[in-house]
Design a protein around this motif. Sequence first.
Motif, short mmCIF file in Angstrom:
data_model
loop_
_atom_site.label_atom_id
_atom_site.label_comp_id
_atom_site.label_asym_id
_atom_site.label_seq_id
_atom_site.Cartn_x
_atom_site.Cartn_y
_atom_site.Cartn_z
N GLU A 192 -27.60 -24.75 33.96
CA GLU A 192 -27.16 -23.59 34.74
C GLU A 192 -27.53 -23.71 36.22
OE1 GLU A 192 -27.93 -20.22 31.25
OE2 GLU A 192 -29.55 -20.85 32.58
N TYR A 193 -28.71 -24.23 36.48
CA TYR A 193 -29.17 -24.29 37.86
C TYR A 193 -28.32 -25.25 38.69
CZ TYR A 193 -32.38 -24.17 41.80
OH TYR A 193 -32.93 -23.99 43.05
N ARG A 194 -27.98 -26.39 38.12
CA ARG A 194 -27.16 -27.35 38.87
C ARG A 194 -25.73 -26.84 39.03
NH1 ARG A 194 -25.01 -33.30 37.54
NH2 ARG A 194 -24.87 -34.08 39.69
N ARG A 195 -25.27 -26.02 38.09
CA ARG A 195 -23.93 -25.45 38.20
C ARG A 195 -23.91 -24.23 39.12
NH1 ARG A 195 -23.88 -25.57 32.55
NH2 ARG A 195 -23.46 -23.32 32.43
N LEU A 196 -25.05 -23.89 39.70
CA LEU A 196 -25.17 -22.76 40.62
C LEU A 196 -24.80 -21.43 39.95
CD1 LEU A 196 -23.58 -24.31 43.85
CD2 LEU A 196 -25.94 -24.47 43.05
#
Length: 557
Positions: A185-189
């Motif tokens: 989730e974090y890398r997908r913003l």
Amino acid sequence: MENKPIARRLRLLSQLMELHEVNPFKIKSIANAAFKVDKLPFSVAGKTLAELEKVEGIGKSTAAKIHELVETGTMTDLEDLLAATPEGVVEMMGIKGIGPKKVAIIWKELGIENTGELYYACNENRLIEAKGFGLKTQEEIRKAIEFRMASNGKFLYAQVTQEANDLLDEIKTIFVDALVEFAGEYRRLCEIISELVIILGSRDQHLAFDTFSKSSILQNITVNANHINGELANGLLVDIICVEKRYFYEELFMQTGSDEHTKAVLARINDELDQPANEELIYVKAGLEFIKPELREGDTFIAKAENNNLPQLISYNDLKGTLHNHSTWSDGVNTIEEMALYCRDTLKLEYLGMCDHSKSAFYAKGLSIERVLQQQEEIDHLNKKLDGFKIFKGIESDILNDGSLDYPEEILKKFDFIVASVHSNLKMDEEKATARIIKAVENPYTTILGHPTGRLLLSRKGYPINYKKVIDACAANNVVIEINANPFRLDLDWRWHQYALEKGVWLSVNPDAHRNEGFLDMHFGILVARKGGLSKDRCLNALSLPAMTQVFEKKRG
């Protein structure tokens, strides 16, 4: 029923009575009884009404309430007060640091009806304006709410950026020769983060397991196959996936995209991935242009990637100005001049759009017609002395219940631009809420539709609207839709950006800044704009000052 739950219900009754300003003597009587019941050495549930009346500190009236609670599971007086109190207001009374009297002020004077709205008000520095509240109280309430939010296991993206980046840096310091990157989730913003996923490509996986188990980087560590699970001090779950270096990019790809996206890409590859040297090679094998991590939700961009037609995503440096901001004229912290100089000298922007609250927003010192004219005089004065920079005269006009804007036409036409937003009566059904917004969009003076649903992430769902009808109305009336960059809002939702763009609607990344630091929220607005596939050529405040001036003049004409 045990004594403790009985005492809790009595305590809640006394708090609600205080909230609704019932006779103070009765409030004290119920509160004392709650304390007494909690400390009794015997169970009150086994006593008759006559026996309860004889217990010291309870009394005849309260005994009847306890007897009713034991017999029926509820109390009529309590149910009546609960029915007269919004659920969110009841929830607020459970926050450490505020009692019924303060909750009454928050609810009745500030119009705040749930914890999410209260948290937003704390971050907007609005609570200190209320009687009996100071900066210290506001900060204590904010921290108490953050603690409760953390216990739910979900965080706003903006809440975890510092901790996430610190963790990644610490891992890179320990594993100097390893490949380390965020996934999930974090890398997908994603706007909401429930788990921080990190891929660690290392030659010695056993060393990694041993290092994490002995360090204080993570708390409550467990190891499951090649996964090291733990949590940060703030309660955010962490999953560190350890693989050999040769499998790093394959694992990074597999763990970044949503399941639907990953399956859609893999379905286009006939053979094995064969230890790719980078992620780009995976997309090449699939016959696709490289899809950036933030776009890897579902199969939305697969067809565009197949035709080499992916958008050139907007970046923060593409922004030339900032629109929708609040000064000390309404509920902001900084003066117009302070905000203008910050935008010009620190952020190197070309223009500032002032949008203080309109007259109906009494809770935020909304501008009367007289004050609108006074503010515009000040802006004219500042524009004469600010070199190479312009302040546009705007207003955040409340959309009233019937969809009309908050000023008569002779005042509306005095603004350079108008952001129309809903701030009141958020409980309309979808049909009425949609019709209300569409009427505002059809007003010829509306330039931008502000935070279209009024949502507050993790706190308030926002009013229900028919997105397609609202976006279609914006397209038909040449109205821009705001991407409110405040990390609690991020509204318009990125899931609707593509539909808006396909309909020809422009978007605007607006910080809704109430202080100079608030302008920095545009970074979060840009992240969600990228996630929605926005390019700079369709972003209003990516226009230069001359182009923006022309757009506003054309709209007014």
